[in-house]
Write a protein that holds these residues in place. Structure first.
Motif, mmCIF file in Angstrom:
data_model
loop_
_atom_site.group_PDB
_atom_site.id
_atom_site.type_symbol
_atom_site.label_atom_id
_atom_site.label_comp_id
_atom_site.label_asym_id
_atom_site.label_seq_id
_atom_site.Cartn_x
_atom_site.Cartn_y
_atom_site.Cartn_z
ATOM 1 N N VAL A 59 0.837 -1.205 0.000
ATOM 2 C CA VAL A 59 0.000 0.000 0.000
ATOM 3 C C VAL A 59 0.872 1.256 0.000
ATOM 4 O O VAL A 59 0.661 2.181 -0.782
ATOM 5 N N VAL A 60 1.870 1.278 0.882
ATOM 6 C CA VAL A 60 2.727 2.461 0.989
ATOM 7 C C VAL A 60 3.514 2.679 -0.299
ATOM 8 O O VAL A 60 3.637 3.814 -0.780
ATOM 9 N N ASP A 61 4.035 1.615 -0.870
ATOM 10 C CA ASP A 61 4.805 1.741 -2.116
ATOM 11 C C ASP A 61 3.952 2.266 -3.260
ATOM 12 O O ASP A 61 4.484 2.867 -4.202
ATOM 13 N N ASN A 62 2.646 2.030 -3.178
ATOM 14 C CA ASN A 62 1.747 2.463 -4.244
ATOM 15 C C ASN A 62 0.939 3.698 -3.848
ATOM 16 O O ASN A 62 -0.142 3.931 -4.386
ATOM 17 N N THR A 63 1.470 4.492 -2.935
ATOM 18 C CA THR A 63 0.836 5.743 -2.519
ATOM 19 C C THR A 63 1.698 6.920 -2.933
ATOM 20 O O THR A 63 2.895 6.950 -2.637
ATOM 21 N N ASP A 64 1.093 7.879 -3.629
ATOM 22 C CA ASP A 64 1.801 9.118 -3.991
ATOM 23 C C ASP A 64 1.668 10.160 -2.893
ATOM 24 O O ASP A 64 2.621 10.884 -2.590
ATOM 25 N N VAL A 65 0.476 10.247 -2.311
ATOM 26 C CA VAL A 65 0.205 11.222 -1.241
ATOM 27 C C VAL A 65 -0.607 10.529 -0.154
ATOM 28 O O VAL A 65 -1.607 9.872 -0.458
ATOM 29 N N VAL A 85 6.413 4.496 6.764
ATOM 30 C CA VAL A 85 5.866 5.740 6.199
ATOM 31 C C VAL A 85 6.961 6.797 6.094
ATOM 32 O O VAL A 85 7.040 7.537 5.105
ATOM 33 N N TYR A 86 7.807 6.865 7.117
ATOM 34 C CA TYR A 86 8.933 7.815 7.104
ATOM 35 C C TYR A 86 9.828 7.566 5.896
ATOM 36 O O TYR A 86 10.181 8.500 5.157
ATOM 37 N N ASP A 87 10.215 6.318 5.685
ATOM 38 C CA ASP A 87 11.093 5.977 4.558
ATOM 39 C C ASP A 87 10.454 6.352 3.226
ATOM 40 O O ASP A 87 11.123 6.856 2.315
ATOM 41 N N ALA A 88 9.132 6.111 3.122
ATOM 42 C CA ALA A 88 8.436 6.437 1.880
ATOM 43 C C ALA A 88 8.437 7.938 1.620
ATOM 44 O O ALA A 88 8.600 8.388 0.479
ATOM 45 N N TYR A 187 13.142 13.686 -0.524
ATOM 46 C CA TYR A 187 12.443 13.975 -1.780
ATOM 47 C C TYR A 187 10.956 14.271 -1.550
ATOM 48 O O TYR A 187 10.238 14.543 -2.502
ATOM 49 N N GLY A 188 10.486 14.185 -0.292
ATOM 50 C CA GLY A 188 9.058 14.293 -0.009
ATOM 51 C C GLY A 188 8.625 15.678 0.431
ATOM 52 O O GLY A 188 9.376 16.417 1.081
ATOM 53 N N ARG A 189 7.388 16.009 0.107
ATOM 54 C CA ARG A 189 6.766 17.249 0.545
ATOM 55 C C ARG A 189 5.753 16.961 1.642
ATOM 56 O O ARG A 189 5.008 15.980 1.566
ATOM 57 N N ILE A 190 5.715 17.846 2.647
ATOM 58 C CA ILE A 190 4.843 17.675 3.804
ATOM 59 C C ILE A 190 4.038 18.949 4.009
ATOM 60 O O ILE A 190 4.579 20.060 3.915
ATOM 61 N N PHE A 191 2.739 18.786 4.296
ATOM 62 C CA PHE A 191 1.885 19.931 4.614
ATOM 63 C C PHE A 191 1.126 19.626 5.894
ATOM 64 O O PHE A 191 0.502 18.573 6.017
ATOM 65 N N TYR A 192 1.191 20.540 6.849
ATOM 66 C CA TYR A 192 0.388 20.427 8.063
ATOM 67 C C TYR A 192 -0.759 21.429 7.973
ATOM 68 O O TYR A 192 -0.533 22.621 7.738
ATOM 69 N N ASN A 227 15.847 4.429 -2.863
ATOM 70 C CA ASN A 227 16.415 4.597 -1.529
ATOM 71 C C ASN A 227 17.219 5.885 -1.492
ATOM 72 O O ASN A 227 17.602 6.418 -2.529
ATOM 73 N N VAL A 228 17.443 6.376 -0.296
ATOM 74 C CA VAL A 228 18.279 7.554 -0.085
ATOM 75 C C VAL A 228 19.366 7.139 0.898
ATOM 76 O O VAL A 228 19.103 6.958 2.081
#
Length: 246
Positions: A59-65, A85-88, A187-192, A227-228
């Motif tokens: 599920v996580v691997d196939n989630t964009d947002v 989730v953090y790694d994703a 590489y990820g964007r986060i919005f609160y 991976n990073v």
């Protein structure tokens, strides 16, 4: 296709009669409904009580947002799932934290802070001022969003300085709060996004729905990597390894 997963701990939604009346399909159901209005989008739901909290590796691997709503059961989220989730996110998945998601394990891990704040629940009105009107998340909004009743959050909000601040809230009791905060991690964007108390119909508000649709598009990854990690690389140019500094 934009692949969205809406995660909700789904505790209040099953136990609190008032919440059940406002959100008969759960908050996750209401949110997924209006996100599904985005073109070329697939929205899935995951909840705490599902195996692996609904967040299997597949599920996580196939989630964009991913959107995250949690409150009373932060401690029940397994550390293994938090790390997943953090790694994703570090690899490029977008994350949108809603309301009391500020106290979740995954938010605090990504921020590196406590996420603590001041609060009260007195049904005050909230006015979210758009302080970055040209930001994609504010597209289609006026100068502010007025919510008749909401739970109050106040500063100091223990987060890192946001990369971008989109909304600042003012409450009837005089408090202000950084309510729309953007961050980048790897590489990820986060919005609160602050509003969303469970006993109030906030997610039925048209402007709130606009914000979250915009945020999903903004957080969508332009790049995902496998991976990073640190890696050994060869020089791009020829180097005389036998040169004598003397």
């Amino acid at each position: 296709m934009l692949k969205i997963t809406v995660w909700n701990e789904n505790v209040h939604d099953r136990k609190d009669k008032k919440v059940m009346e406002i959100y008969p399909k759960g908050m996750h159901g209401a949110i997924s409904d209006f996100l599904s209005e985005l073109p070329d989008t697939e929205v899935k739901i995951a909840t705490l009580d599902m195996p692996e909290h609904g967040l299997t590796q597949e599920v996580v691997d196939n989630t964009d947002v991913m959107l995250w709503w949690g409150h009373t059961a932060h401690g029940q989220v397994a550390d293994e799932i938090v790390q997943r989730v953090y790694d994703a996110c570090i690899r490029g998945m977008g994350l949108i934290f809603l309301h009391s998601g500020h106290d979740s394990k995954i938010f605090k891990k990504l921020m590196g802070t406590t996420g603590s704040l001041s609060w009260r629940e007195m049904g005050e009105n909230e006015r979210l001022w758009v302080v970055s009107p040209g930001h994609p998340i504010a597209k289609g909004l006026g100068e502010c969003i007025d919510l008749e009743h909401e739970e109050t959050y106040g500063e100091f909000f223990d987060i890192p300085e946001p990369d971008e601040l989109v909304f600042i809230s003012w409450f009837k009791g005089g408090d202000v709060f950084r309510s729309g905060c953007c961050f980048k991690r790897g590489y990820g964007r986060i919005f609160y996004f602050r509003p969303g108390h469970e006993t109030l119909p906030t997610y039925h508000h048209p402007d709130v729905q606009t914000v979250l649709r915009n945020a999903a598009l903004w957080a969508a990854p332009s790049t995902k990597v496998d991976n990073v990690s640190c890696r050994h690389v060869m020089p791009r140019e020829e180097i005389d390894v036998n040169c004598d500094d003397d």
